[in-house]
Design an enzyme around this catalytic site. Structure first.
Site, PDB file in Angstrom:
ATOM      1  N   HIS A 140       1.014  -1.180  -0.001  1.00 38.25           N
ATOM      2  CA  HIS A 140       0.258  -0.005  -0.069  1.00 38.25           C
ATOM      3  C   HIS A 140       0.928   1.362   0.094  1.00 38.25           C
ATOM      4  O   HIS A 140       1.822   1.342   0.854  1.00 38.25           O
ATOM      5  CB  HIS A 140      -0.901  -0.004   1.145  1.00 38.25           C
ATOM      6  CG  HIS A 140      -1.880  -1.203   1.471  1.00 38.25           C
ATOM      7  ND1 HIS A 140      -1.370  -2.533   1.846  1.00 38.25           N
ATOM      8  CD2 HIS A 140      -3.501  -1.117   0.994  1.00 38.25           C
ATOM      9  CE1 HIS A 140      -2.491  -3.248   1.531  1.00 38.25           C
ATOM     10  NE2 HIS A 140      -3.582  -2.350   1.206  1.00 38.25           N
ATOM     11  N   LYS A 167      -1.612  -7.967  -4.702  1.00 36.16           N
ATOM     12  CA  LYS A 167      -2.383  -6.683  -4.263  1.00 36.16           C
ATOM     13  C   LYS A 167      -1.326  -5.578  -4.293  1.00 36.16           C
ATOM     14  O   LYS A 167      -0.484  -5.496  -3.462  1.00 36.16           O
ATOM     15  CB  LYS A 167      -2.964  -6.944  -3.203  1.00 36.16           C
ATOM     16  CG  LYS A 167      -3.959  -5.805  -2.743  1.00 36.16           C
ATOM     17  CD  LYS A 167      -4.630  -5.725  -1.472  1.00 36.16           C
ATOM     18  CE  LYS A 167      -5.379  -4.547  -1.210  1.00 36.16           C
ATOM     19  NZ  LYS A 167      -5.949  -4.475   0.079  1.00 36.16           N
ATOM     20  N   ARG A 205     -11.533   1.097  -9.234  1.00 33.21           N
ATOM     21  CA  ARG A 205     -12.386  -0.155  -8.546  1.00 33.21           C
ATOM     22  C   ARG A 205     -13.276  -0.382  -9.306  1.00 33.21           C
ATOM     23  O   ARG A 205     -13.769  -1.498  -9.064  1.00 33.21           O
ATOM     24  CB  ARG A 205     -12.763   0.870  -7.183  1.00 33.21           C
ATOM     25  CG  ARG A 205     -11.602   1.285  -6.383  1.00 33.21           C
ATOM     26  CD  ARG A 205     -12.205   1.894  -5.028  1.00 33.21           C
ATOM     27  NE  ARG A 205     -11.083   2.369  -4.117  1.00 33.21           N
ATOM     28  CZ  ARG A 205     -10.532   1.707  -3.251  1.00 33.21           C
ATOM     29  NH1 ARG A 205     -10.666   0.300  -2.989  1.00 33.21           N
ATOM     30  NH2 ARG A 205      -9.526   2.278  -2.366  1.00 33.21           N
ATOM     31  N   SER A 262     -22.461  14.877  -9.774  1.00 32.61           N
ATOM     32  CA  SER A 262     -23.311  14.807 -11.080  1.00 32.61           C
ATOM     33  C   SER A 262     -24.144  13.327 -11.243  1.00 32.61           C
ATOM     34  O   SER A 262     -23.808  12.467 -10.503  1.00 32.61           O
ATOM     35  CB  SER A 262     -22.171  14.535 -12.222  1.00 32.61           C
ATOM     36  OG  SER A 262     -22.872  14.149 -13.436  1.00 32.61           O
ATOM     37  N   SER A 264     -25.148  12.180 -13.755  1.00 35.27           N
ATOM     38  CA  SER A 264     -24.924  11.609 -15.394  1.00 35.27           C
ATOM     39  C   SER A 264     -24.560  10.101 -15.202  1.00 35.27           C
ATOM     40  O   SER A 264     -25.256   9.353 -15.972  1.00 35.27           O
ATOM     41  CB  SER A 264     -23.879  12.305 -15.908  1.00 35.27           C
ATOM     42  OG  SER A 264     -24.061  13.798 -16.255  1.00 35.27           O
ATOM     43  N   LYS A 311     -15.306  23.241 -19.766  1.00 32.82           N
ATOM     44  CA  LYS A 311     -15.986  23.329 -21.216  1.00 32.82           C
ATOM     45  C   LYS A 311     -15.142  24.192 -22.129  1.00 32.82           C
ATOM     46  O   LYS A 311     -15.061  23.993 -23.332  1.00 32.82           O
ATOM     47  CB  LYS A 311     -17.542  23.974 -20.700  1.00 32.82           C
ATOM     48  CG  LYS A 311     -18.337  23.115 -20.128  1.00 32.82           C
ATOM     49  CD  LYS A 311     -19.753  23.438 -19.942  1.00 32.82           C
ATOM     50  CE  LYS A 311     -20.693  22.743 -18.918  1.00 32.82           C
ATOM     51  NZ  LYS A 311     -22.006  23.142 -19.001  1.00 32.82           N
ATOM     52  N   ASN A 332     -19.362  20.764 -24.390  1.00 33.90           N
ATOM     53  CA  ASN A 332     -19.985  20.029 -23.192  1.00 33.90           C
ATOM     54  C   ASN A 332     -20.261  18.442 -23.403  1.00 33.90           C
ATOM     55  O   ASN A 332     -20.452  17.616 -22.628  1.00 33.90           O
ATOM     56  CB  ASN A 332     -21.188  20.468 -22.704  1.00 33.90           C
ATOM     57  CG  ASN A 332     -22.455  20.072 -23.421  1.00 33.90           C
ATOM     58  OD1 ASN A 332     -22.387  20.084 -24.311  1.00 33.90           O
ATOM     59  ND2 ASN A 332     -23.439  19.668 -22.732  1.00 33.90           N
ATOM     60  N   ASP A 349     -25.545  22.012 -24.324  1.00 36.69           N
ATOM     61  CA  ASP A 349     -26.277  22.780 -23.319  1.00 36.69           C
ATOM     62  C   ASP A 349     -27.479  23.937 -23.426  1.00 36.69           C
ATOM     63  O   ASP A 349     -28.426  23.794 -23.029  1.00 36.69           O
ATOM     64  CB  ASP A 349     -25.046  23.543 -22.642  1.00 36.69           C
ATOM     65  CG  ASP A 349     -24.297  22.870 -21.650  1.00 36.69           C
ATOM     66  OD1 ASP A 349     -24.952  21.827 -20.844  1.00 36.69           O
ATOM     67  OD2 ASP A 349     -23.432  23.104 -21.219  1.00 36.69           O
ATOM     68  N   ALA A 387     -21.163  27.285 -19.831  1.00 40.51           N
ATOM     69  CA  ALA A 387     -22.752  27.225 -19.662  1.00 40.51           C
ATOM     70  C   ALA A 387     -23.247  28.627 -19.984  1.00 40.51           C
ATOM     71  O   ALA A 387     -24.471  28.849 -20.893  1.00 40.51           O
ATOM     72  CB  ALA A 387     -23.095  26.915 -18.424  1.00 40.51           C
ATOM     73  N   ARG A 411     -14.696  39.627 -18.237  1.00 42.92           N
ATOM     74  CA  ARG A 411     -15.070  38.572 -18.768  1.00 42.92           C
ATOM     75  C   ARG A 411     -16.608  38.784 -19.424  1.00 42.92           C
ATOM     76  O   ARG A 411     -16.914  38.151 -20.402  1.00 42.92           O
ATOM     77  CB  ARG A 411     -15.116  37.214 -18.107  1.00 42.92           C
ATOM     78  CG  ARG A 411     -13.693  36.639 -17.729  1.00 42.92           C
ATOM     79  CD  ARG A 411     -13.498  35.275 -17.192  1.00 42.92           C
ATOM     80  NE  ARG A 411     -13.996  34.546 -18.316  1.00 42.92           N
ATOM     81  CZ  ARG A 411     -14.225  33.193 -18.183  1.00 42.92           C
ATOM     82  NH1 ARG A 411     -14.290  32.779 -16.896  1.00 42.92           N
ATOM     83  NH2 ARG A 411     -14.479  32.145 -19.208  1.00 42.92           N
ATOM     84  N   MET A 448     -24.751  25.522  -5.319  1.00 43.40           N
ATOM     85  CA  MET A 448     -24.651  24.261  -5.674  1.00 43.40           C
ATOM     86  C   MET A 448     -24.104  23.528  -4.426  1.00 43.40           C
ATOM     87  O   MET A 448     -23.282  24.320  -3.655  1.00 43.40           O
ATOM     88  CB  MET A 448     -23.421  23.964  -6.771  1.00 43.40           C
ATOM     89  CG  MET A 448     -23.527  22.429  -7.057  1.00 43.40           C
ATOM     90  SD  MET A 448     -22.595  22.084  -8.611  1.00 43.40           S
ATOM     91  CE  MET A 448     -20.934  22.380  -8.214  1.00 43.40           C
ATOM     92  N   GLN A 505     -26.715  13.960 -26.176  1.00 43.12           N
ATOM     93  CA  GLN A 505     -25.398  13.172 -25.811  1.00 43.12           C
ATOM     94  C   GLN A 505     -25.599  11.779 -25.723  1.00 43.12           C
ATOM     95  O   GLN A 505     -24.642  10.976 -26.337  1.00 43.12           O
ATOM     96  CB  GLN A 505     -24.903  13.604 -24.378  1.00 43.12           C
ATOM     97  CG  GLN A 505     -24.567  15.304 -24.231  1.00 43.12           C
ATOM     98  CD  GLN A 505     -23.700  15.343 -23.098  1.00 43.12           C
ATOM     99  OE1 GLN A 505     -23.062  14.500 -22.744  1.00 43.12           O
ATOM    100  NE2 GLN A 505     -23.716  16.724 -22.705  1.00 43.12           N
TER     101      GLN A 505
END
Length: 526
Positions: A140, A167, A205, A262, A264, A311, A332, A349, A387, A411, A448, A505
Site C-alpha cells: 500500500h 495486491k 475500482r 453529477s 450523469s 467546457k 460539453n 447545453d 454554460a 469576462r 450548488m 449526448q
C-alpha cells in the site's frame, strides 16, 4: 458468456459477464458484530468478505477465528493490518503473523500479508502451507502512484515472494495515475488486485473487470470504508452494472471538478442497461483536460460529458468542433471517433436550457406558432463560462436582448461584445431593473452543494423578473429558485436542462434514440 449483436448493440446474455469478485470489508468492534455484517454482505451481493482483525477491540485468536470461519456465509479473506501499513494493529508482530497462520490452518480462503512482512511469515511456515488458503501479498502506497517501471518491479517482487495473488494499492494525485494501474493489471501474468485510492482513483475500482482485476472492494454503507475512495456494493451492482463489465465494454464519463455530485452516471448507466448497450459511465475528477485526453487516448474511452470548469478548455483539446459549439466557445460533449480516434466536440447545453426556458414561458405568455417566447425579452445571464456562453448564444439566436453579469466584469464584457449584448458586474445585478418581466438564468455554481445557502442575486431584485432558471441541479431547488417561487415567479430547474441536453449526448454516445421517458422518470425520483 455469449454476446449477441443486435443493431449495433451488445446484448449481454446471462447474469454475469466477468469473474472479478466483489469483496466487502468487515470492520467491527466485536465478533458478533462482524457476523451480522457478514450476513448483510451476502444479502447485498458480495462474493467474499475481508475480515479486518485489526478492527476488533478484543481478540482471542483461536476461538474467534474459528467462529468467524465456521459461521461466515461467504468465502473469507483475513487481514490483520498493522499501523505501519495503514491499519489499526499496533502490537507484537509475531502474534499478528501467528493469527494469520492460524486462519490458514482453520480454513480461511484467503489471507493478506504485507510485502514488508512476507519473508518473516514464510519463515514461520517452515515450508509447509496449511489448508486450501491462497496468500495475497500486498503493498500500500498512501503517498502517490509510482511509474509503470517501478510498479512492474513491485509486482515482480511480490510474485517472487510466493504470492498466489498480487495486491497493490496506490494513491491518486491525478486521475492520469489510474492509467498506470490499468497497464499493470492488463499485463499481469498472475491474479492481481490493483487499485488507486482516493476520489481521483475511483474508476480503478469500478473498471477492474475490464482490465482483468481479481477483485474490487465494495462497502456495505456509504462513507464506512477501509481505504479511501471505496464505492458501495450497491453502487457497483446497481449504478455501474459491475457484473456486466468486460474487456469489450466501452467507457464513458463526466469530466469535471468537482464532479461527484453529477447524476450523469445514474442517467446513462440506467439507459445503457435498459437496452443492453455494452458501456459504462463513470465520474472523472479531472485537473487538466488536455493531459487527461493525452493519457486516455484508447478507443475504449469512447465519449464524455464535460462540466464546470472544463467546457472552454475542452474546445481547445478537440480535433474537430461543431460550428455551433465553436460560436459558443464551449464544448460539453466529446466523442472519440471509432474510425481514427479523433475527438469531436459539440455543445448540447444551449438546446436543453433554452428549450426548458421556452416551455416555461409558454405557460406565461401567448406565443404565436413558429416563434419563440424569448423574442424581444430581456434575458439576463449570470456567468460568462461555458454554460453562460451557451445560454447567451441560444437566447440571442431566439431574438432575446442579452445581458451578461459576471464576477469579473472583463469576462462579462468580452462575452457581451461577442453577441451584441450588455455587460454588468455581479455586484451591479441586484440594482439592475430597467424593466419588468425580465428572464434570469444562473449558469454559475453559486448555490450548488455543499454551499446551498448562497445565491447570486438579492431576493428583493427578483420582483423585476417573470421567470428564473438555475443550471445547478444539486440541489434541485436552489436558494435562488426557492426565493423566486416565494416571489410568485415561474421557475425552471437545472434538472430540466440536464435532461434536455442529455438526449443528444446519449444519441451521440450510442447511435440509438434517447429513451426520453426513462430519463424523465429517473430524474423525477431523485
Amino acid at each position: 458468456m455469449e454476446l449477441v449483436v443486435d443493431s449495433g448493440v451488445s446484448r449481454m446474455e446471462g447474469a454475469r459477464k466477468n469473474p472479478t469478485l466483489i469483496c466487502a470489508p468487515i470492520m467491527a468492534d466485536t465478533v458478533d458484530q462482524m457476523l451480522n455484517l457478514m450476513r448483510t454482505a451476502k444479502a447485498s451481493g458480495a462474493d467474499l468478505v475481508e475480515i479486518r482483525l485489526d478492527s476488533l477491540k478484543s481478540f482471542n485468536h483461536r476461538p474467534d477465528i474459528s467462529t468467524l470461519i465456521q459461521h461466515c456465509p461467504l468465502p473469507t479473506l483475513f487481514t490483520y493490518r498493522p499501523v505501519w501499513e495503514g491499519g489499526m494493529y499496533d502490537g507484537d508482530e509475531t502474534s499478528r503473523l501467528d493469527a494469520l497462520r492460524l486462519a490458514m490452518e482453520l480454513g480461511a480462503d484467503h489471507i493478506d500479508v504485507e510485502l514488508k512482512a512476507i519473508h518473516e511469515f514464510n519463515s514461520s511456515l517452515n515450508g509447509i502451507r496449511p489448508g486450501k488458503c491462497q496468500v495475497i501479498v500486498s503493498s500500500h502506497n498512501y503517498h502517490n502512484t509510482p511509474s509503470v517501471e517501478e510498479l512492474g518491479d513491485l509486482v515482480a517482487r511480490i510474485q517472487a515472494s510466493g504470492a498466489d495473488i498480487v495486491k497493490i494499492a496506490t494513491t491518486a494525485l491525478d486521475i492520469i495515475d489510474v492509467a498506470r494501474i490499468f497497464q499493470i493489471t492488463v499485463h499481469s501474468q498472475v491474479p492481481i488486485i490493483a487499485m488507486v485510492m482516493g476520489e481521483k482513483g475511483l474508476m480503478s475500482r469500478i473498471l477492474c473487470p475490464k482490465f482483468g482485476g481479481y477483485l474490487t472492494f465494495g462497502t456495505l454503507e456509504a462513507g464506512k470504508v477501509s481505504a479511501p475512495g471505496q464505492p458501495t456494493i450497491q453502487d457497483l451492482l446497481d449504478l455501474y452494472n459491475f457484473r456486466q463489465l468486460g474487456p469489450d465494454t466501452r467507457i464513458f464519463g463526466i469530466i469535471g471538478k468537482p464532479v461527484s455530485h453529477s447524476k450523469s452516471p445514474l442517467l446513462y448507466n440506467e439507459a445503457f442497461k435498459s437496452v443492453g448497450f455494452n458501456g459504462v459511465f463513470v465520474h472523472l475528477l479531472v485537473d487538466d483536460i488536455a493531459t487527461f485526453f493525452q493519457t486516455y487516448s484508447s478507443l475504449d474511452f469512447a465519449g464524455f460529458s464535460c462540466t464546470i470548469p472544463h467546457k472552454e478548455a475542452a474546445l481547445e483539446t478537440c480535433d474537430e468542433v461543431d460550428p455551433v459549439a465553436k460560436s459558443i466557445g464551449a464544448v460539453n460533449c466529446i466523442i472519440r471517433r471509432p474510425t481514427d480516434g479523433k475527438l469531436f466536440g459539440c455543445n448540447t447545453d444551449y438546446v436543453g436550457a433554452i428549450s426548458a426556458i421556452e416551455d416555461g414561458l409558454r405557460g406565461l405568455y401567448h406565443t404565436p406558432v413558429g416563434s419563440s417566447p424569448l423574442a424581444g425579452k430581456l434575458f439576463v445571464v449570470i456567468g460568462a463560462g461555458g454554460a453562460g456562453k451557451a445560454l447567451a448564444y441560444g437566447a440571442k439566436e431566439k431574438g432575446a436582448r442579452v445581458v451578461i453579469a459576471n464576477r469579473t466584469y472583463g469576462r462579462a464584457k468580452e462575452l457581451a461584445d461577442s453577441i451584441g449584448g450588455q455587460a454588468l458586474s455581479l455586484a451591479e445585478l441586484s440594482s439592475f431593473h430597467p424593466e419588468k418581466g425580465m428572464i434570469l438564468a444562473n449558469t454559475t455554481s453559486i448555490g450548488m452543494q455543499p454551499k446551498v445557502d448562497e445565491t447570486p442575486v438579492a431576493k428583493e431584485a427578483l420582483q423585476y423578473y417573470s421567470l428564473v432558471f438555475d443550471a445547478v441541479y444539486t440541489p434541485k431547488i436552489t436558494r435562488l429558485l426557492r426565493e423566486a417561487e416565494e416571489c410568485g415567479l415561474k421557475i425552471v430547474t437545472g434538472v430540466e436542462m440536464f435532461i434536455g441536453q442529455a438526449y443528444e449526448q446519449y444519441e451521440r454516445f450510442t447511435g440509438l434514440p434517447a429513451p426520453k421517458e426513462l430519463f424523465k422518470n429517473i430524474m423525477a425520483t431523485y
